[in-house]
Design a protein around this motif. Sequence first.
Motif, PDB file in Angstrom:
ATOM      1  N   ALA A 237     -69.247  20.233  56.607  1.00 18.30           N
ATOM      2  CA  ALA A 237     -67.789  20.137  56.505  1.00 18.30           C
ATOM      3  C   ALA A 237     -67.111  21.261  57.279  1.00 18.30           C
ATOM      4  N   GLN A 238     -67.671  22.466  57.223  1.00 20.80           N
ATOM      5  CA  GLN A 238     -67.057  23.591  57.929  1.00 20.80           C
ATOM      6  C   GLN A 238     -67.264  23.483  59.432  1.00 20.80           C
ATOM      7  N   LEU A 239     -68.385  22.938  59.873  1.00 21.42           N
ATOM      8  CA  LEU A 239     -68.602  22.702  61.303  1.00 21.42           C
ATOM      9  C   LEU A 239     -67.583  21.703  61.851  1.00 21.42           C
ATOM     10  N   ARG A 240     -67.158  20.758  61.018  1.00 20.57           N
ATOM     11  CA  ARG A 240     -66.191  19.740  61.429  1.00 20.57           C
ATOM     12  C   ARG A 240     -64.749  20.242  61.346  1.00 20.57           C
ATOM     13  N   GLY A 241     -64.555  21.436  60.791  1.00 22.54           N
ATOM     14  CA  GLY A 241     -63.211  21.984  60.680  1.00 22.54           C
ATOM     15  C   GLY A 241     -62.423  21.460  59.495  1.00 22.54           C
ATOM     16  N   ILE A 242     -63.114  20.850  58.529  1.00 21.22           N
ATOM     17  CA  ILE A 242     -62.414  20.314  57.355  1.00 21.22           C
ATOM     18  C   ILE A 242     -61.839  21.436  56.506  1.00 21.22           C
ATOM     19  N   GLY A 243     -62.493  22.590  56.519  1.00 24.79           N
ATOM     20  CA  GLY A 243     -62.018  23.728  55.746  1.00 24.79           C
ATOM     21  C   GLY A 243     -62.848  24.954  56.057  1.00 24.79           C
ATOM     22  N   GLY A 244     -62.558  26.033  55.340  1.00 23.28           N
ATOM     23  CA  GLY A 244     -63.304  27.271  55.522  1.00 23.28           C
ATOM     24  C   GLY A 244     -63.977  27.680  54.242  1.00 23.28           C
ATOM     25  N   GLY A 245     -64.846  28.681  54.328  1.00 24.39           N
ATOM     26  CA  GLY A 245     -65.507  29.168  53.123  1.00 24.39           C
ATOM     27  C   GLY A 245     -66.692  30.051  53.452  1.00 24.39           C
ATOM     28  N   PHE A 246     -67.272  30.589  52.413  1.00 18.93           N
ATOM     29  CA  PHE A 246     -68.432  31.461  52.568  1.00 18.93           C
ATOM     30  C   PHE A 246     -69.708  30.645  52.732  1.00 18.93           C
ATOM     31  N   LEU A 247     -70.553  31.086  53.655  1.00 16.23           N
ATOM     32  CA  LEU A 247     -71.848  30.463  53.899  1.00 16.23           C
ATOM     33  C   LEU A 247     -72.917  31.552  53.897  1.00 16.23           C
ATOM     34  N   PRO A 248     -74.161  31.213  53.510  1.00 18.03           N
ATOM     35  CA  PRO A 248     -75.239  32.200  53.632  1.00 18.03           C
ATOM     36  C   PRO A 248     -75.375  32.618  55.093  1.00 18.03           C
ATOM     37  N   GLU A 249     -75.390  33.910  55.365  1.00 12.45           N
ATOM     38  CA  GLU A 249     -75.443  34.386  56.752  1.00 12.45           C
ATOM     39  C   GLU A 249     -76.652  33.837  57.506  1.00 12.45           C
ATOM     40  N   PRO A 250     -77.861  33.769  56.908  1.00 10.06           N
ATOM     41  CA  PRO A 250     -79.005  33.211  57.648  1.00 10.06           C
ATOM     42  C   PRO A 250     -78.806  31.741  58.020  1.00 10.06           C
ATOM     43  N   LEU A 251     -78.126  30.982  57.145  1.00  9.05           N
ATOM     44  CA  LEU A 251     -77.858  29.572  57.438  1.00  9.05           C
ATOM     45  C   LEU A 251     -76.809  29.445  58.540  1.00  9.05           C
ATOM     46  N   ALA A 252     -75.781  30.301  58.495  1.00  8.34           N
ATOM     47  CA  ALA A 252     -74.695  30.224  59.474  1.00  8.34           C
ATOM     48  C   ALA A 252     -75.067  30.856  60.812  1.00  8.34           C
ATOM     49  N   ARG A 253     -76.061  31.740  60.825  1.00  7.83           N
ATOM     50  CA  ARG A 253     -76.370  32.560  62.006  1.00  7.83           C
ATOM     51  C   ARG A 253     -76.499  31.768  63.316  1.00  7.83           C
ATOM     52  N   PRO A 254     -77.329  30.705  63.395  1.00  9.40           N
ATOM     53  CA  PRO A 254     -77.453  30.010  64.683  1.00  9.40           C
ATOM     54  C   PRO A 254     -76.151  29.365  65.140  1.00  9.40           C
ATOM     55  N   TYR A 255     -75.306  28.972  64.212  1.00  4.85           N
ATOM     56  CA  TYR A 255     -74.027  28.345  64.573  1.00  4.85           C
ATOM     57  C   TYR A 255     -73.014  29.405  64.999  1.00  4.85           C
ATOM     58  N   LEU A 256     -73.112  30.593  64.429  1.00  4.96           N
ATOM     59  CA  LEU A 256     -72.265  31.703  64.862  1.00  4.96           C
ATOM     60  C   LEU A 256     -72.663  32.143  66.268  1.00  4.96           C
ATOM     61  N   GLU A 257     -73.973  32.190  66.513  1.00  8.30           N
ATOM     62  CA  GLU A 257     -74.472  32.610  67.825  1.00  8.30           C
ATOM     63  C   GLU A 257     -74.128  31.606  68.923  1.00  8.30           C
ATOM     64  N   SER A 258     -74.107  30.308  68.560  1.00  5.63           N
ATOM     65  CA  SER A 258     -73.805  29.276  69.557  1.00  5.63           C
ATOM     66  C   SER A 258     -72.316  29.019  69.705  1.00  5.63           C
ATOM     67  N   GLY A 259     -71.505  29.613  68.819  1.00  9.09           N
ATOM     68  CA  GLY A 259     -70.061  29.430  68.897  1.00  9.09           C
ATOM     69  C   GLY A 259     -69.541  28.236  68.134  1.00  9.09           C
ATOM     70  N   ARG A 260     -70.412  27.549  67.412  1.00  4.49           N
ATOM     71  CA  ARG A 260     -69.953  26.388  66.637  1.00  4.49           C
ATOM     72  C   ARG A 260     -69.258  26.813  65.347  1.00  4.49           C
ATOM     73  N   LEU A 261     -69.443  28.072  64.953  1.00  4.92           N
ATOM     74  CA  LEU A 261     -68.717  28.660  63.834  1.00  4.92           C
ATOM     75  C   LEU A 261     -68.206  30.032  64.263  1.00  4.92           C
ATOM     76  N   VAL A 262     -67.119  30.462  63.615  1.00  2.58           N
ATOM     77  CA  VAL A 262     -66.536  31.781  63.885  1.00  2.58           C
ATOM     78  C   VAL A 262     -66.460  32.525  62.556  1.00  2.58           C
ATOM     79  N   ALA A 263     -67.043  33.721  62.495  1.00  3.18           N
ATOM     80  CA  ALA A 263     -66.959  34.547  61.290  1.00  3.18           C
ATOM     81  C   ALA A 263     -65.616  35.259  61.257  1.00  3.18           C
ATOM     82  N   LYS A 264     -64.983  35.260  60.094  1.00  2.53           N
ATOM     83  CA  LYS A 264     -63.675  35.896  59.947  1.00  2.53           C
ATOM     84  C   LYS A 264     -63.690  36.874  58.776  1.00  2.53           C
ATOM     85  N   GLU A 265     -62.976  37.968  58.958  1.00  2.00           N
ATOM     86  CA  GLU A 265     -62.797  38.913  57.863  1.00  2.00           C
ATOM     87  C   GLU A 265     -61.569  38.491  57.064  1.00  2.00           C
ATOM     88  N   ILE A 266     -61.746  38.438  55.754  1.00  2.00           N
ATOM     89  CA  ILE A 266     -60.600  38.133  54.900  1.00  2.00           C
ATOM     90  C   ILE A 266     -60.312  39.360  54.049  1.00  2.00           C
TER      91      ILE A 266
END
Length: 315
Positions: A237-266
């Motif tokens: 859902a977050q990859l599709r832009g439906i919303g935002g939220g916290f994800l386990p960093e190891p799970l999100a890592r490859p998508y952050l590295e490829s640019g499919r997700l963006v980490a944000k400080e709140i």
Amino acid sequence: MPSPRDVLTPDALGLVQAVAQHGSFAAAARELGLVPSAVTYRIRQIEDALDVLLFDRSSRQARLTAAGDELLCAGQQLLQDIDAMANRVRRVATGWEAELTIACDSVLSQSTLMELAEAFYALEPTTRLRLREETLAGTLEALISGRADLALGVVVEPGTTPGVHSHELGDLRFVYAVAPHHPLAAATEPIPDEVLIRHRAVAIADSTAVRNNAMTVGVLAGQDVFTVSTMRSKLDAQLRGIGGGFLPEPLARPYLESGRLVAKEIQRLSSRSIRFSYAWRNVGPLGPGRALKWWLAQLESAATRLALLERHRAA
């Protein structure tokens, strides 16, 4: 006339359950491979032996009466007791449990879990293995309620829960992430609550059956929420832009590295770390069976615990 002891067999209780689930004698008969008249006759035998009506037949749908509902509830407990007895008998004879149920939080690595299951089956055990995917408080609740023998990824400390042992699994870091096309991807950091609340959060539903004990994590009061059932669905859902939220960093890592997700400080919490445990039920004077002993032995390995927390495969 047959007595209650004559008619209240496991098969008979299963028959009552089938009729209750389908709301129809005919539908239950189809599922069980019987003719409807046989189902009607066997239900009538039970009713005659107990001198009660189990189903209200006044409408087109067969509905349980209060007496039928009580029989079904008590019968389910009886069937569980029979299964537990068979489990104990088999363990005395072979050392293997008849069945081992593992509740695993969806935040953990499913590929690592499957590798462990593969290694377990290489032993050619006589134990049937059952895996349950749970979330948040539901993982521990499955263990405490008796629906699981081992719980992986417990987020609530078992504390002094009678008959439950636990051990630390490890810490897992979470990051707040959104898709690059999501409005929050371009927001100034740290993102304050008054901005965050205007955007949908993606959250995982707590799988606990005790709704009063359900947990909610990382959602602001009054915020629009899209609720999913697993961590993989939340990621999608977050990859599709439906919303935002916290994800386990190891799970999100490859998508952050490829640019499919963006980490944000709140502003509230740019990242957080959660400590997970694993827990198992006290199995009485016999001690753990061979299956539970094997799984607990694997969890003694720091490498295995780390893999469960961090070794996620990108889709």
